[in-house]
Design a protein around this motif. Sequence first.
Motif, PDB file in Angstrom:
ATOM      1  N   TRP A 174      18.148  -8.565 -19.157  1.00 36.93           N
ATOM      2  CA  TRP A 174      16.730  -8.850 -19.394  1.00 36.93           C
ATOM      3  C   TRP A 174      16.064  -7.773 -20.252  1.00 36.93           C
ATOM      4  O   TRP A 174      15.016  -7.996 -20.818  1.00 36.93           O
ATOM      5  CB  TRP A 174      16.007  -8.939 -18.049  1.00 36.93           C
ATOM      6  CG  TRP A 174      16.163  -7.678 -17.256  1.00 36.93           C
ATOM      7  CD1 TRP A 174      15.429  -6.540 -17.365  1.00 36.93           C
ATOM      8  CD2 TRP A 174      17.174  -7.406 -16.276  1.00 36.93           C
ATOM      9  NE1 TRP A 174      15.895  -5.569 -16.503  1.00 36.93           N
ATOM     10  CE2 TRP A 174      16.964  -6.083 -15.813  1.00 36.93           C
ATOM     11  CE3 TRP A 174      18.218  -8.153 -15.709  1.00 36.93           C
ATOM     12  CZ2 TRP A 174      17.771  -5.499 -14.842  1.00 36.93           C
ATOM     13  CZ3 TRP A 174      19.006  -7.562 -14.744  1.00 36.93           C
ATOM     14  CH2 TRP A 174      18.779  -6.262 -14.322  1.00 36.93           C
ATOM     15  N   GLU A 175      16.679  -6.617 -20.339  1.00 38.45           N
ATOM     16  CA  GLU A 175      16.072  -5.471 -21.026  1.00 38.45           C
ATOM     17  C   GLU A 175      16.382  -5.516 -22.518  1.00 38.45           C
ATOM     18  O   GLU A 175      17.489  -5.177 -22.951  1.00 38.45           O
ATOM     19  CB  GLU A 175      16.597  -4.174 -20.408  1.00 38.45           C
ATOM     20  CG  GLU A 175      16.132  -2.902 -21.109  1.00 38.45           C
ATOM     21  CD  GLU A 175      14.636  -2.838 -21.288  1.00 38.45           C
ATOM     22  OE1 GLU A 175      14.165  -3.237 -22.356  1.00 38.45           O
ATOM     23  OE2 GLU A 175      13.949  -2.415 -20.352  1.00 38.45           O
ATOM     24  N   LEU A 224      23.510  -5.570 -12.956  1.00 39.43           N
ATOM     25  CA  LEU A 224      22.870  -4.269 -13.131  1.00 39.43           C
ATOM     26  C   LEU A 224      23.464  -3.514 -14.321  1.00 39.43           C
ATOM     27  O   LEU A 224      22.749  -2.802 -15.037  1.00 39.43           O
ATOM     28  CB  LEU A 224      23.018  -3.436 -11.856  1.00 39.43           C
ATOM     29  CG  LEU A 224      22.253  -3.969 -10.633  1.00 39.43           C
ATOM     30  CD1 LEU A 224      22.590  -3.153  -9.393  1.00 39.43           C
ATOM     31  CD2 LEU A 224      20.748  -3.944 -10.880  1.00 39.43           C
ATOM     32  N   SER A 259      22.078  -5.377 -17.467  1.00 40.78           N
ATOM     33  CA  SER A 259      20.610  -5.370 -17.578  1.00 40.78           C
ATOM     34  C   SER A 259      20.170  -6.314 -18.697  1.00 40.78           C
ATOM     35  O   SER A 259      19.412  -5.931 -19.602  1.00 40.78           O
ATOM     36  CB  SER A 259      20.083  -3.954 -17.857  1.00 40.78           C
ATOM     37  OG  SER A 259      20.467  -3.066 -16.841  1.00 40.78           O
ATOM     38  N   ASP A 300      10.583  -0.264 -18.227  1.00 43.87           N
ATOM     39  CA  ASP A 300      10.700  -1.500 -19.003  1.00 43.87           C
ATOM     40  C   ASP A 300       9.324  -1.991 -19.428  1.00 43.87           C
ATOM     41  O   ASP A 300       8.335  -1.815 -18.719  1.00 43.87           O
ATOM     42  CB  ASP A 300      11.400  -2.585 -18.171  1.00 43.87           C
ATOM     43  CG  ASP A 300      12.766  -2.154 -17.689  1.00 43.87           C
ATOM     44  OD1 ASP A 300      13.139  -2.526 -16.568  1.00 43.87           O
ATOM     45  OD2 ASP A 300      13.446  -1.442 -18.424  1.00 43.87           O
ATOM     46  N   THR A 342      20.581   1.867 -13.207  1.00 45.96           N
ATOM     47  CA  THR A 342      19.748   0.708 -13.526  1.00 45.96           C
ATOM     48  C   THR A 342      18.636   0.527 -12.505  1.00 45.96           C
ATOM     49  O   THR A 342      17.479   0.274 -12.867  1.00 45.96           O
ATOM     50  CB  THR A 342      20.600  -0.573 -13.588  1.00 45.96           C
ATOM     51  OG1 THR A 342      21.635  -0.411 -14.549  1.00 45.96           O
ATOM     52  CG2 THR A 342      19.742  -1.774 -13.967  1.00 45.96           C
ATOM     53  N   THR A 402      20.725 -13.416 -23.149  1.00 46.68           N
ATOM     54  CA  THR A 402      21.198 -13.936 -21.869  1.00 46.68           C
ATOM     55  C   THR A 402      22.397 -14.856 -22.063  1.00 46.68           C
ATOM     56  O   THR A 402      23.345 -14.834 -21.270  1.00 46.68           O
ATOM     57  CB  THR A 402      20.069 -14.701 -21.151  1.00 46.68           C
ATOM     58  OG1 THR A 402      18.961 -13.823 -20.968  1.00 46.68           O
ATOM     59  CG2 THR A 402      20.525 -15.214 -19.798  1.00 46.68           C
ATOM     60  N   ASN A 447      15.881   3.028 -13.096  1.00 41.43           N
ATOM     61  CA  ASN A 447      15.047   2.669 -14.244  1.00 41.43           C
ATOM     62  C   ASN A 447      14.075   1.556 -13.889  1.00 41.43           C
ATOM     63  O   ASN A 447      12.922   1.554 -14.330  1.00 41.43           O
ATOM     64  CB  ASN A 447      15.917   2.247 -15.434  1.00 41.43           C
ATOM     65  CG  ASN A 447      16.520   3.430 -16.161  1.00 41.43           C
ATOM     66  OD1 ASN A 447      16.021   4.541 -16.068  1.00 41.43           O
ATOM     67  ND2 ASN A 447      17.584   3.197 -16.880  1.00 41.43           N
ATOM     68  N   LEU A 448      14.531   0.591 -13.104  1.00 40.73           N
ATOM     69  CA  LEU A 448      13.645  -0.489 -12.668  1.00 40.73           C
ATOM     70  C   LEU A 448      12.537   0.044 -11.769  1.00 40.73           C
ATOM     71  O   LEU A 448      11.373  -0.346 -11.871  1.00 40.73           O
ATOM     72  CB  LEU A 448      14.454  -1.565 -11.928  1.00 40.73           C
ATOM     73  CG  LEU A 448      15.336  -2.472 -12.786  1.00 40.73           C
ATOM     74  CD1 LEU A 448      16.216  -3.336 -11.896  1.00 40.73           C
ATOM     75  CD2 LEU A 448      14.481  -3.347 -13.689  1.00 40.73           C
ATOM     76  N   SER A 473      25.141   1.247 -11.396  1.00 45.58           N
ATOM     77  CA  SER A 473      24.172   0.434 -10.652  1.00 45.58           C
ATOM     78  C   SER A 473      22.955   1.253 -10.241  1.00 45.58           C
ATOM     79  O   SER A 473      21.813   0.796 -10.372  1.00 45.58           O
ATOM     80  CB  SER A 473      24.847  -0.168  -9.409  1.00 45.58           C
ATOM     81  OG  SER A 473      25.929  -1.006  -9.763  1.00 45.58           O
ATOM     82  N   TYR A 518      10.841 -12.989 -17.690  1.00 46.11           N
ATOM     83  CA  TYR A 518      10.713 -11.599 -18.133  1.00 46.11           C
ATOM     84  C   TYR A 518      10.054 -11.529 -19.507  1.00 46.11           C
ATOM     85  O   TYR A 518       9.164 -10.696 -19.747  1.00 46.11           O
ATOM     86  CB  TYR A 518      12.095 -10.941 -18.170  1.00 46.11           C
ATOM     87  CG  TYR A 518      12.037  -9.444 -18.350  1.00 46.11           C
ATOM     88  CD1 TYR A 518      12.031  -8.600 -17.249  1.00 46.11           C
ATOM     89  CD2 TYR A 518      11.986  -8.879 -19.615  1.00 46.11           C
ATOM     90  CE1 TYR A 518      11.971  -7.229 -17.409  1.00 46.11           C
ATOM     91  CE2 TYR A 518      11.921  -7.513 -19.787  1.00 46.11           C
ATOM     92  CZ  TYR A 518      11.918  -6.686 -18.676  1.00 46.11           C
ATOM     93  OH  TYR A 518      11.844  -5.332 -18.843  1.00 46.11           O
TER      94      TYR A 518
END
Length: 400
Positions: A140-141, A135, A138, A379, A370, A104, A373-374, A367, A36
């Motif tokens: 990675w965001e 979710l 999130s 993002d 999220t 992470t 948004n994906l 959930s 990512y």
Amino acid sequence: MWIFSLLWPFGTFIASIRNYKYRNFVIASLGIAIMYALCMQVTATDTFNADITRNLRNAADSQYKTWGYIFLEKDFLTSIIGKLACYVSDDLRFLGVIFEILNTWMFLKCIQIIENKINSYGLSMSPLWITVLVLAFSFWEINSLRFALATTFYVWCALEYFMNGNNHFKYYSILSPFIHFGYFIVVPSLLIYDWLKDRTKLVWIIFAVSFFLTTPAVSLYINNLSQEYMSESVAKNVDGYASERGLEGMAERYAEGARTGNLNRAISRSMVDIRNYTVMACVGLLSLLCYRSKNKNEEMVRIMNYLLLFYSFSNVANSNSQGVRFYATAALLAVCFFIVFIAKSQMVNVLSIAQKRLCIIGCIIVSIATLMNLYIGRDAANLGSVMFNNIIFRAISIII
């Protein structure tokens, strides 16, 4: 697992959820986080200028600051990490990888705490539960870099305190404002919890009163306090959001976004509001049901009191437009506790049917928010590359 994660991070990550084992999940999560970060757009253009670009540039600029100057900043921990990382490279994408790995790692510590708690009930983490947690976090965001890191760190501290009984983490949470200064508003919720954990009626009163403190007048009062009692750098930052000029500027900024945004933006914004207030309602109703239950579960009552305290301080923070972000933190905390309650209820009768449904509704709403948004793609990353690329080829393409 390492090899598979290098060849296809996204596929390995999905597989690690389907056949969940913590060790494999750790490897796959780190793989997808790096992927990512490598796919993030870190260069501003005429049509794209995400927060992550500014945040990474600020981190890279830390290499030119003295250590003394850094420690005088209002939220200096990201600058410290940036300065240390710049000894290796000041490339923005490299810094993005470093911060992704850090976020992470804290996310994985949270998952480990929840898994250990569920294991203590004689159960194993199910693919559904881990999916909901992924979710909700999130992880990675990191577009809002400092806030994202502060959120994951604060949640980690709260879970250590409530699920592992580690009292030290209650005080470690005080470091959250040094990652993102805004957390100074909500940190007190964990610090005063011990005093209020068994005073449910008083907590309800605080929660009810907090709705009357969401007005701009409260924001202006906070700004006046910062101007009088805080350092110049802190006061200047608060003034940019909480002063009359700052409030007008933020109102115009969001109004402009509403005028120029498309339907996707409107839907996304609406879903955020639905998530925020639906989960808040679930927590409030759960608190009432737990308190009035004949077989009152003391642990649940206390955790609901903590969540209501956190929402109370979030309401105060919401006197400024940026404060609404703390509702997302509250929803994340709620989902973590909801999943543990649901797991425990499979072994011990701790949830009524109504209580279980409220927990499930909260998890579903978070959930869906999220996933939406994906889908909308807000993002700052090329999601197609995240899903179908691999770390080796992506890194080579960037170097070349």
